[in-house]
Design a protein around this motif. Structure first.
Motif, PDB file in Angstrom:
ATOM      1  N   GLY A 125       1.169  -0.901   0.175  1.00  0.00           N
ATOM      2  CA  GLY A 125       0.415  -0.162   0.140  1.00  0.00           C
ATOM      3  C   GLY A 125       0.619   1.459   0.103  1.00  0.00           C
ATOM      4  O   GLY A 125       1.737   1.458   0.502  1.00  0.00           O
ATOM      5  N   THR A 166      -2.930   4.161   1.378  1.00  0.00           N
ATOM      6  CA  THR A 166      -3.134   3.002   1.818  1.00  0.00           C
ATOM      7  C   THR A 166      -3.268   1.787   1.891  1.00  0.00           C
ATOM      8  O   THR A 166      -2.241   1.013   1.671  1.00  0.00           O
ATOM      9  CB  THR A 166      -5.240   3.177   1.433  1.00  0.00           C
ATOM     10  OG1 THR A 166      -5.852   4.095   0.795  1.00  0.00           O
ATOM     11  CG2 THR A 166      -6.124   1.928   1.890  1.00  0.00           C
ATOM     12  N   GLU A 210      -5.491  -6.816  -7.159  1.00  0.00           N
ATOM     13  CA  GLU A 210      -6.144  -5.409  -6.702  1.00  0.00           C
ATOM     14  C   GLU A 210      -5.094  -4.557  -5.899  1.00  0.00           C
ATOM     15  O   GLU A 210      -5.476  -3.109  -6.116  1.00  0.00           O
ATOM     16  CB  GLU A 210      -7.594  -5.937  -6.430  1.00  0.00           C
ATOM     17  CG  GLU A 210      -8.729  -5.190  -6.998  1.00  0.00           C
ATOM     18  CD  GLU A 210      -8.486  -4.239  -8.775  1.00  0.00           C
ATOM     19  OE1 GLU A 210      -8.521  -3.107  -8.412  1.00  0.00           O
ATOM     20  OE2 GLU A 210      -7.395  -5.153  -9.930  1.00  0.00           O
ATOM     21  N   ALA A 211      -4.587  -4.799  -4.716  1.00  0.00           N
ATOM     22  CA  ALA A 211      -3.774  -4.014  -4.453  1.00  0.00           C
ATOM     23  C   ALA A 211      -3.098  -3.773  -4.206  1.00  0.00           C
ATOM     24  O   ALA A 211      -2.886  -2.119  -4.381  1.00  0.00           O
ATOM     25  CB  ALA A 211      -3.305  -4.616  -2.454  1.00  0.00           C
ATOM     26  N   ILE A 218      -4.255  -0.880  -6.354  1.00  0.00           N
ATOM     27  CA  ILE A 218      -4.925   0.729  -5.606  1.00  0.00           C
ATOM     28  C   ILE A 218      -3.138   1.562  -4.992  1.00  0.00           C
ATOM     29  O   ILE A 218      -2.956   2.503  -5.965  1.00  0.00           O
ATOM     30  CB  ILE A 218      -5.500   0.397  -4.838  1.00  0.00           C
ATOM     31  CG1 ILE A 218      -6.748  -0.025  -5.470  1.00  0.00           C
ATOM     32  CG2 ILE A 218      -5.645   1.533  -3.754  1.00  0.00           C
ATOM     33  CD1 ILE A 218      -7.677   0.488  -5.021  1.00  0.00           C
ATOM     34  N   ALA A 219      -2.067   0.189  -5.061  1.00  0.00           N
ATOM     35  CA  ALA A 219      -1.132   1.078  -4.161  1.00  0.00           C
ATOM     36  C   ALA A 219      -0.057   1.928  -5.155  1.00  0.00           C
ATOM     37  O   ALA A 219      -0.016   3.303  -5.153  1.00  0.00           O
ATOM     38  CB  ALA A 219      -0.057   0.370  -3.281  1.00  0.00           C
ATOM     39  N   GLU A 276      -2.033   5.186  -6.010  1.00  0.00           N
ATOM     40  CA  GLU A 276      -2.212   5.929  -5.243  1.00  0.00           C
ATOM     41  C   GLU A 276       0.009   6.668  -5.593  1.00  0.00           C
ATOM     42  O   GLU A 276      -0.365   8.019  -5.422  1.00  0.00           O
ATOM     43  CB  GLU A 276      -2.216   4.858  -3.610  1.00  0.00           C
ATOM     44  CG  GLU A 276      -3.608   5.722  -3.230  1.00  0.00           C
ATOM     45  CD  GLU A 276      -3.814   5.457  -1.787  1.00  0.00           C
ATOM     46  OE1 GLU A 276      -4.801   4.788  -1.545  1.00  0.00           O
ATOM     47  OE2 GLU A 276      -2.762   4.515  -1.067  1.00  0.00           O
ATOM     48  N   PRO A 280      -7.338   6.651  -6.595  1.00  0.00           N
ATOM     49  CA  PRO A 280      -8.887   6.414  -6.055  1.00  0.00           C
ATOM     50  C   PRO A 280      -9.401   7.051  -4.929  1.00  0.00           C
ATOM     51  O   PRO A 280      -8.453   7.362  -4.305  1.00  0.00           O
ATOM     52  CB  PRO A 280      -8.533   4.475  -6.192  1.00  0.00           C
ATOM     53  CG  PRO A 280      -7.076   4.207  -5.808  1.00  0.00           C
ATOM     54  CD  PRO A 280      -6.101   5.606  -6.564  1.00  0.00           C
ATOM     55  N   PRO A 297      -9.898   7.859  -1.057  1.00  0.00           N
ATOM     56  CA  PRO A 297      -9.999   7.175  -0.466  1.00  0.00           C
ATOM     57  C   PRO A 297     -10.697   5.890  -0.183  1.00  0.00           C
ATOM     58  O   PRO A 297     -10.954   4.466   0.683  1.00  0.00           O
ATOM     59  CB  PRO A 297      -9.504   7.651   1.122  1.00  0.00           C
ATOM     60  CG  PRO A 297      -9.494   9.488   0.093  1.00  0.00           C
ATOM     61  CD  PRO A 297      -9.960   8.551  -1.615  1.00  0.00           C
ATOM     62  N   ASP A 334     -12.881   3.561  -2.112  1.00  0.00           N
ATOM     63  CA  ASP A 334     -12.793   2.627  -2.783  1.00  0.00           C
ATOM     64  C   ASP A 334     -11.560   1.676  -1.923  1.00  0.00           C
ATOM     65  O   ASP A 334     -11.199   0.709  -2.504  1.00  0.00           O
ATOM     66  CB  ASP A 334     -12.351   3.220  -4.039  1.00  0.00           C
ATOM     67  CG  ASP A 334     -13.776   4.206  -4.443  1.00  0.00           C
ATOM     68  OD1 ASP A 334     -15.038   3.968  -3.925  1.00  0.00           O
ATOM     69  OD2 ASP A 334     -13.395   3.975  -5.310  1.00  0.00           O
ATOM     70  N   ALA A 335     -10.567   2.538  -1.847  1.00  0.00           N
ATOM     71  CA  ALA A 335      -9.339   2.137  -1.460  1.00  0.00           C
ATOM     72  C   ALA A 335      -9.159   1.229   0.090  1.00  0.00           C
ATOM     73  O   ALA A 335      -9.057  -0.069  -0.126  1.00  0.00           O
ATOM     74  CB  ALA A 335      -8.010   3.124  -1.028  1.00  0.00           C
TER      75      ALA A 335
END
Ligand code: BGC
Length: 743
Positions: free
Chosen positions: A96, A99, A118-119, A122-123, A126, A353, A355, A357-358
């Motif tokens: 992350g 997040t 997916e994680a 997102i990382a 960000e 994204p 926050p 959603d994350a």
């Protein structure tokens, strides 16, 4: 003012031609400058680094994530260096960015590549929104030693699981296109064998025979490469006398030569300089030459390349062709990321994204990372609607920072929801919550808080006891020789147990801990790792039954430090232990003769089984396995073998089971492990339903690296097991036939 390196004419060429065009304009010093990665974390980086950037002595910058500062640094490179080649910004985005998701080891417990991908996505988004375009992740070092603090950052002990999940992380970080908004380059580390450091002490030497290197440590690197990883990082380790950063055999020979990696290899932090400390090089000139000739392209933080490569080329000790190749890889990466065409791009187009959603993905990831290790008498789930008084106790119950774990430079602790606050919201107003930390932090030895904690327990219907390790006790250079719960936590557990209420332990930690002595004081045990920002809600969901746990251990839990290394995929040896041959130390008669102890491979005081095996994890559902149906007794090379097994959820709750398939090659030209994970599936199974789960194996799944370094399967007998952990007992056998003369 920078010369225009990209005229309209050059811009219309393909990347290779554009790289060559820039290279042809560069001096030796500017080429070496591209190979230099510097730190920008200390105050006033743009002031401190300005002269070097203007002189073209910097190619990449790590550890700066403040937008204005990134812009200032980039401006210096673009407008005030001779050629205006932009900088590449990097950061350790490990689990992350703002997040925080569960530790990589926790994510591995989900056995869910889609979630892990997916994680990472997102990382990446960000991070890219701040201008960071390169992460130093995934770490795919196989880790069999929980003393090693970096096991937290790993994907566990198994080559197959780490391969699948490491590849998913690469795909998540890099997206479809490196140049797309929100994509960042992955860096697969630490090449190779870092996790085997002696005694679990970080940075220590490793002793890894070639067979083990190729069959245990290298497969996840191979998988990450196949997934398209743009860059790799060397390890700090010394492998059989040759430090990884100067290891021509591993980098040029294996990674580039055999595996076909053509991307950028960066050293670890100052690991080129450390070639001198290792006693492998005399001075920085030699270290620069050895690392470059071994296949390292970029120097993180030693400055040996930028300081010495130009002179080494002039002296004929390093060829200019090699220097060109190294600089070419850096420039190619910058083009591929779109950094040269649009150097400020991701700052405004990254589109981090929302926050919310994350955090909702972080919540899901945390739920799936939790492993239920014990549930005596079905004490869990706790029906919150029937509770009048609930105690939340323990030093990790309300620690927004600690639950994020290691490597969270950019993590927002204010996004964390702790177990205490999540349980409080889940409980609502109808019940009373009694909170008493008992200990102020995990290493606290003072028992002054015990009386309040015991009173809270006595006043309650049940106790949630949040124990573990603070974040600082795992991660880089944070190794432990004693891996029991630190401080007075065992005494706290005994005190709480004495209150006579059901004790639901939640352990938040960066490594498998030795739980032998403390586990008897718990009715239920949830292993939460460091679960990240949304650890609290995930824990509350599992305790209350809003979620049904599905996590499985990605690493074996030892009974004691003395058992380490202990991993399920061990070799059989000539005298394997068997249950009826194990003798406990207290049963050995005084004066017993030497030959009376079973003569097999076990410890008198801890047997040979781990405390919890690899792949293990309970659910609120009950999964029953049938017999394996196998499509053939023997297969020829290339022919598929179909395996099917019926699984029934005989419980009364819908659940998810991670169905695991293991094989054993009974006899081969190199001894093979007693079991090897080869495939797994996440199966969602409603209460009361049965499903046939199917797997297909071919000889490619049975292949291994042999003594002559060829890779392939060998004919002969194989065992196969399918089940819910590495001790699965549904068994079948088959034969792999020799390739026919016709091929
Ligand atoms: C670690 C790497 C990390 C690098 C940059 C080193 O100390 O070993 O894993 O990527 O620092 O922060």
């Amino acid at each position: 003012m920078a010369d225009a390196i990209l005229t309209d004419e050059i811009n219309s060429m393909d990347i290779d031609a554009r790289v060559e065009s820039i290279l042809s304009q560069m001096t030796l010093e500017e080429k070496a400058g591209q190979l230099n990665s510097v730190d920008a974390s200390s105050p006033d980086p743009s002031g401190r680094l300005a002269d070097d950037i203007r002189a073209g002595r910097v190619g990449a910058v790590l550890n700066q994530v403040e937008l204005p500062e990134i812009c200032k640094l980039q401006y210096l490179a673009l407008e005030e260096s001779r050629l205006g080649v932009p900088l590449l910004f990097s950061r350790d985005v490990i689990h992350g960015f703002n997040t925080v998701f569960p530790l990589p080891l926790g994510q591995a417990a989900s056995w869910n590549p889609g979630l892990v991908r997916e994680a990472a996505r997102i990382a990446a988004a960000e991070a890219a929104a701040t201008g960071v375009r390169w992460t130093f992740a995934p770490m795919v070092d196989i880790s069999r030693d929980p003393r090693w603090g970096r096991i937290a950052e790993s994907l566990g002990e198994d080559p197959h699981l780490a391969s699948v999940l490491g590849a998913a992380m690469v795909e998540g970080f890099q997206g479809e296109e490196l140049s797309a908004p929100g994509s960042i380059a992955a860096c697969v580390k630490h090449f190779a064998g870092y996790g085997a450091s002696e005694g679990g002490r970080d940075y220590a030497a490793t002793s890894i025979p070639d067979n083990e290197m190729r069959n245990v440590y290298l497969p996840p690197f191979k998988a990450a490469l196949k997934a398209g990883a743009a860059t790799f990082m060397t390890s700090f380790g010394d492998i059989d006398g040759v430090p990884a950063t100067g290891n021509d055999y591993l980098i040029n020979g294996v990674l580039r030569g055999e595996m076909g990696f053509d991307g950028l290899m960066i050293s670890d932090w100052d690991s080129i300089g450390q070639l001198i400390v290792h006693g492998f090089c005399e001075n920085p000139e030699e270290a620069a030459r050895i690392a470059a000739q071994a296949g390292v392209d970029m120097d993180m933080m030693s400055s040996a390349f930028v300081d010495h490569l130009p002179a080494l080329v002039r002296q004929g000790l390093v060829s200019e062709a090699l220097l060109d190749e190294m600089a070419r890889r850096v420039l190619t990466l910058k083009f591929a990321l779109g950094v040269i065409d649009d150097p400020y791009a991701d700052i405004h187009r990254g589109g981090a994204p929302a926050p919310a959603d994350a955090l909702s993905l972080a919540h899901k990831a945390a739920v799936e990372s939790l492993v239920l290790l014990k549930n005596e008498g079905g004490v869990l789930p706790l029906d919150f609607s029937e509770i009048d008084n609930l105690a939340v106790i323990g030093p990790l119950a309300d620690q927004p920072v600690e639950q994020m774990g290691t490597w969270v430079f950019d993590g927002r602790a204010e996004r964390s929801i702790t177990p205490l606050s999540a349980v409080r919201s889940a409980l609502g107003d109808q019940a009373q919550l009694h909170f008493a930390p008992g200990l102020t932090h995990s290493r606290d030895n003072s028992q002054t808080g015990f009386a309040d904690a015991a009173a809270a327990a006595r006043a309650s219907d049940a106790v949630i006891l949040c124990l573990g390790e603070e974040a600082i006790l795992s991660g880089e250079a944070h190794c432990r020789a004693d891996i029991t719960l630190p401080g007075a936590q065992l005494d706290l557990a005994k005190t709480i147990r004495a209150a006579g209420k059901p004790v639901i332990a939640v352990i938040l930690a960066g490594r498998p801990l030795a739980l032998t002595h403390i586990e008897p004081y718990f009715d239920a045990l949830i292993y939460a790792w460091h679960p990240g920002n949304m650890g609290g809600p995930a824990i509350a969901d599992v305790i209350s039954g809003a979620a049904n746990p599905s996590g499985k251990l990605p690493v074996s839990f030892p009974k004691s430090v003395g058992q380490i290394p202990i991993h399920y995929n061990r070799k059989n040896s000539g005298r394997p232990a068997e249950p009826d041959k194990v003798i406990a130390i207290e049963d050995v008669p005084v004066g017993a003769p030497q030959t009376s102890l079973g003569m097999s491979s076990f410890h008198l005081d801890d047997g040979y089984e781990p405390f919890y095996p690899f792949g293990f994890g309970l659910s609120y559902s009950k999964f029953a396995y049938g017999h394996i149906q196998i499509s053939a007794q023997s297969i020829a090379p290339g022919e598929p073998l179909e395996l099917a097994i019926d699984i029934t959820n005989s419980g009364d709750r819908d659940g998810v089971e991670i169905v695991q398939l293991y094989i054993r090659d009974r006899a081969a030209s190199l001894t093979r492990p007693v079991r090897e994970l080869k495939a797994f599936q996440r199966v969602e199974l409603p209460a009361g339903e049965s499903r046939t789960v199917r797997f297909v194996l071919t000889d490619a799944d049975l292949a291994f690296s042999r003594r002559d370094k060829s890779f392939g399967a060998e004919p002969g007998g194989f065992d196969v097991w399918i089940g819910g952990d590495s001790q699965a007992d549904a068994h079948a056998a088959f034969e792999l036939c020799a390739r026919s003369a016709a091929g």
